[in-house]
Scaffold this motif. Sequence first.
Motif, short mmCIF file in Angstrom:
data_model
loop_
_atom_site.label_atom_id
_atom_site.label_comp_id
_atom_site.label_asym_id
_atom_site.label_seq_id
_atom_site.Cartn_x
_atom_site.Cartn_y
_atom_site.Cartn_z
N GLN A 12 9.91 73.01 -41.17
CA GLN A 12 10.62 71.96 -41.42
C GLN A 12 11.73 71.88 -40.08
N VAL A 13 12.25 72.89 -39.81
CA VAL A 13 12.92 73.16 -38.41
C VAL A 13 12.52 72.19 -37.47
N ALA A 14 11.19 72.36 -37.01
CA ALA A 14 10.35 72.11 -36.08
C ALA A 14 10.23 70.25 -36.31
N ILE A 15 10.10 69.93 -37.52
CA ILE A 15 9.98 68.57 -37.93
C ILE A 15 11.23 68.06 -37.61
N VAL A 16 12.46 68.32 -37.89
CA VAL A 16 13.59 67.80 -37.58
C VAL A 16 13.72 67.77 -36.13
N VAL A 17 13.68 68.75 -35.58
CA VAL A 17 14.03 68.87 -33.96
C VAL A 17 13.03 67.94 -33.37
N ILE A 18 11.74 67.94 -33.66
CA ILE A 18 10.82 66.99 -32.92
C ILE A 18 11.02 65.67 -33.43
N SER A 19 11.39 65.31 -34.47
CA SER A 19 12.01 64.04 -34.79
C SER A 19 13.04 63.60 -34.07
#
Lengths: 297, 235, 316, 416
Positions: free
Chosen positions: A150-157
């Motif tokens: 989820q952290v990755a998703i937010v950061v990538i977004s």
Amino acid sequence: MAGFDPQFVMAAFDPQFLWNGLVVGSIIAVAALGLTLIFGILNFINIAYGDYMAVGAYFAFAANTQYDLPIVVAALIGMVVMAVGALVVDKLVFERFRSRSAIVLLVVSIGVAFVLRNLIRIVWGTGSRRFSGPIEAAPQFFGIRVLPDQVAIVVISVAILGGTYLLLRRTRIGIAMRAASDDTDLARIRGIDTERLVTYVWLVGGAIAGIAGILLGLDAQIRPNMGFTALIPIFAAVILGGIGDPIGAVAGGYAIGITQELSVVVIPTEYKPAIGLLLLIIGLLSKPEGIFGEATR
Amino acid sequence: MSLLEVSNVESGYGDVLVLHGVDLTVEDGEMVSVIGPNGAGKSTLLKTVAGLLEARTGTVEFAGEDITDTPAEEIIYHGICYVPQTTNIFGNLTVIENLKMGAWALEDAAFEDRVERVYERFPVLEDRPNQRAETMSGGQQQMLAMGAALMLDPDLLILDEPSAGLAPRLIDDVFEKIRDINDSGTAVLMVEQNARRALREADRGVVLELGQDRFEGTGEELLDSEEIAELYLGS
Amino acid sequence: MAVGDLALLVATIMGVYSLLAIGLNMHWGDTGLLNFAHAAFFAIGAYTSAILTTPPETGLLANRTVGASYPIFVGLLAGATLAAAAGVLIAVTSVRLEGDYLAMVTLSFAELIRLVIHNEGWLTSGAQSLKGIERPLEGSVPIRYDLFYFLLVLGVVAGSYLLFRRLAGSPFGRVLHAVREDEEVPLALGKDTTWFKLKSFGLGAAIAGLAGGLWAHYVYAITPNMFLPSLTFTIWAAVIIGGAGSYLGAIVGTAFIVGIRQVTRFVPSDVPFASDLPYIRLVVIGVLLIAVLYYRPYGLLGDEERMLAGSEEGAD
Amino acid sequence: MSRNGTALRRRRFLRLAGGASAVGLAGVGSARQNNIVLGHLAPFSGGLGWIGPNARKGVGLALSEVNEAGLLDGRQVTINRQDTETNPQAALSGFQTLDSQGVVAIIGPSSTVMPNLVQPAQDAQLPLVSTMAGTLQLDDVGGEYIWRTVPSDSIGGRAQGAYATDQGWETMALTFKNDKGSQSFSAAVGEFFQSQGGQITGQTPLAPNADSYRSEINTIRNQNPDVISMTAATEVTSLFVQNFRELGVEIPLMLSNDVITPDFIEQMGADTMDGMLGQAPAPGPAFDNFASKYQEMHGEQPGTFSGSSYDAMNLIALAMERAGEASRQAIAQNLRSVGAPPGQKVTTFAEGKQALANGSEIDYQGAANPQNFDENGNVVGPFSVVRVENGEWTEVETFSASELTQDGGGATTTTS
């Protein structure tokens, strides 16, 4: 089940729901950004956009689990495939209909959606898939469970949204994209080759669709109809944000993601999909130019 | 040889033909006003010259070159800049971005120099480079539209109803700027609803009716003609 | 005998879907409205008629507490009426929107309606099949029942075809065509175009609702999954392949699409990719849709009829 | 996960191989005349598309055994396969297609479409043996032309309810995929658990195409139940279990029989699945033998509904053998007697044929179930509760058929 039970009121302030909403909102925001970019210049509703997301996710899945590539490499492959794929679909299909009405193009995009979705089913089957990686209990921070994915998703977004913002604000080609999205004829008068811009927009929009599909697959599952079912909230985000307005679309995406996740506090879970539907309807009926954005038509 | 030479042009939208053989010339450095009733085909004529519409028959020559079938995105490279009546600026872009798009056909290096010259002519733009264009007033928007068109220092500036929708005081401003531009050597081809004013400003006037050019003459000649006054000037 | 059953079933399906296509052709072919809620009108007709004619169920899963035993024709009539009402209601809110926005709004409404049908079990049996739906006059017709039902559907299709064709050629239809071509023109002539659009929407939805009722009373049981957006898309494909604006085209297009489905059932199940047939079929329909729009923008039969309509209008 | 690719390729290969033999057969005109054609109507696409292949492989194994042993003096049996697309309309078309081809019986589909086929099957007097429809809606309609080789959800649900009661759990949260089959099963679990004095804390439907069930799981956790009963097919279950683990919920979780497969553990990971509970029909008396033959033929372990499909094919063939003719009536009238006692217990078609030839009655003992039909065409059988231990489903308790049926049909509801 719903009601003003204190438990529900408490839950409304549960930061866990907010975080979940932020994650879902990030995905919708990225997807909505790609869709609104494409819409801005091509001026038709592309029903196949959701299936672009799915194609990106499936290619990344194939690279990740069938060829054992690391997820980051696989995601890049998925993005590139879909960037080129969007362009190929345009050359094969949409370009031939450029002079026709937006309505014809919408119906054509239904045909494209039929083809893509069912090709996926033929190649990868109908079942759901996951990227490789273990399932583990999420660590807690201040009582909020936060998964690395989820952290990755937010950061990538955020990275993609930021990158696209810079592209659209700081580069000549990006400004030209916005200009053409504002008014294609005026852009041509200025000497901008809009057909070439269309190429860039498909590349950028396709890549964004691809990564949005990958993020969605990372958070949830990879399924042939994953994009189609995600389409309604994505459209709702685009419309709330004002069609063709990238910043509005992103704002709309976060708003819808968070609303959707918080909604289970007050309405029965089975009506969760209604949130996107209702927001889409309300958005279109009340303010066609969007709540966060400016009119483009 | 004229700068712009439109010969026997027929043009229109879809199945509907609007221009039925129009002739028109603009000389170097000249200002020409096209007047005529609604639906006469004034805007159609400009769009056809600018490449947004295709001429069915006839030719358009510019500076000795045949530009009849040149698409809109290439017209500007010939030295023609066209300011449409509606949406002549990118509303979602800032002032400076609009000017950048005006200079699309230009090398980046030349931009600073040109933008300075446009600011000189339209100081109102210099005050607000980062304002979203559509949040500006109507008069400012018209200035921006002309400013962006002038970024390339065109040989011919085509204006479609530059005074439409503006308050009388602003109309004076706009025509003053146009006069200015013309005086500095740029030929101007302009369509105007405000026919008297346009003919007063112009070197020459052309009257269009039902898709054909009916009369032609210097501004004074047309203004003095009783027939024209009765038919088109609403006296 | 059994071959006859199959032929009658396929023909009945073609008939019911033709009714859907006729309704959609009024929306799109005649009026130029992008209605993507057709599956919902079909569902409303089916559920209304089924609920009004089937008493509440008993047993463990019997969550449906609403039901009645009205005669079937009452159910059919109510189904068509309610579908029409839903059509008009949706249209009232959204018919002023531009075409493609209208498509998104109607699609959303359709999904909302399906969601409600799926979740309100007290009314619709929810995810469970609403079963035990009676067939009209079963046991009291002198001919084979399937033949009887086919003839009934055929009669309704023929009647609707004649009625809608007539409507399309009437002054009413000519206003619809004018709306389709350019709304400014009828507006300038003082026609209340919104009112005409509402009527078009209501009529098309009514016939879809009637189709829903006829379907429910033929198949014994209905579930929400019968009314997915893909059904709407399929009918769209049928109308466009047949030729928008032509009622005969709508029927031919439907027969064509239902026909592909059935013919491919005779493909031996052991050929390669046999289990992918449903998907291959959808790929083919997608490609066909695009190809028809490209090579024959007016579909298989649309050309002729639109020309006809044009000359009639010109003659006035 | 990387195994998915190889499994896929293998499936494709088998399909091609199967195609070759079928084409070869069709060329022999005379053999064809003598053929007995059976229909197989199952979901090969759509929502339950993943089940169809399991059923096909089960039928395929039985088919090869029947043809090898020779039915009715060596007539060949062939299968006409039709896809329901998990959709009633397609199922009806498929059914009528089979009827028109003169099949003498149909090995049948799932709960989603069965209610639409009951009347047509009765009208056509065409025996329809479902191998996958557990829905309660079929409990009282069969016995003449409608049969099934899987127990009703009302039986299976009781196993979960009974286990929960045995564990001393007093409160249970129900959650289920918002579709017909899952809702039906979940209702049965809840009903029985309540009848044993348990309390249901809430029912949470899971939307089929959701991107996460985190919010739903939070809602369930807030109900604070002793146990959660979760009913759904693999797709929804895998996402639910993933989210469940990610959220670190510690409440015991009982899954439904669709996912009680080794594949599912492998897909999710042994650690993820550790300690999860499930229930499944206890393997039938002939299961081990069936499983090893299945492994040999298809190169994999039997999947969900493989066994019940194998049984259906065998029962139909035995019914014909007993009647001495291949007709719809003959099958309808003999299905019950070849399945139920009294009679010599047989586990394969060959054994049964032999016994019948010797003049004995037979009692087929299936791979999925003892396959003793009751008056409504339902089967009852023992159920096992299993738990994941060291990456394997391990039996922890088994309830006999009589334990699951003893206190009568509709258990009384005790309000909570």
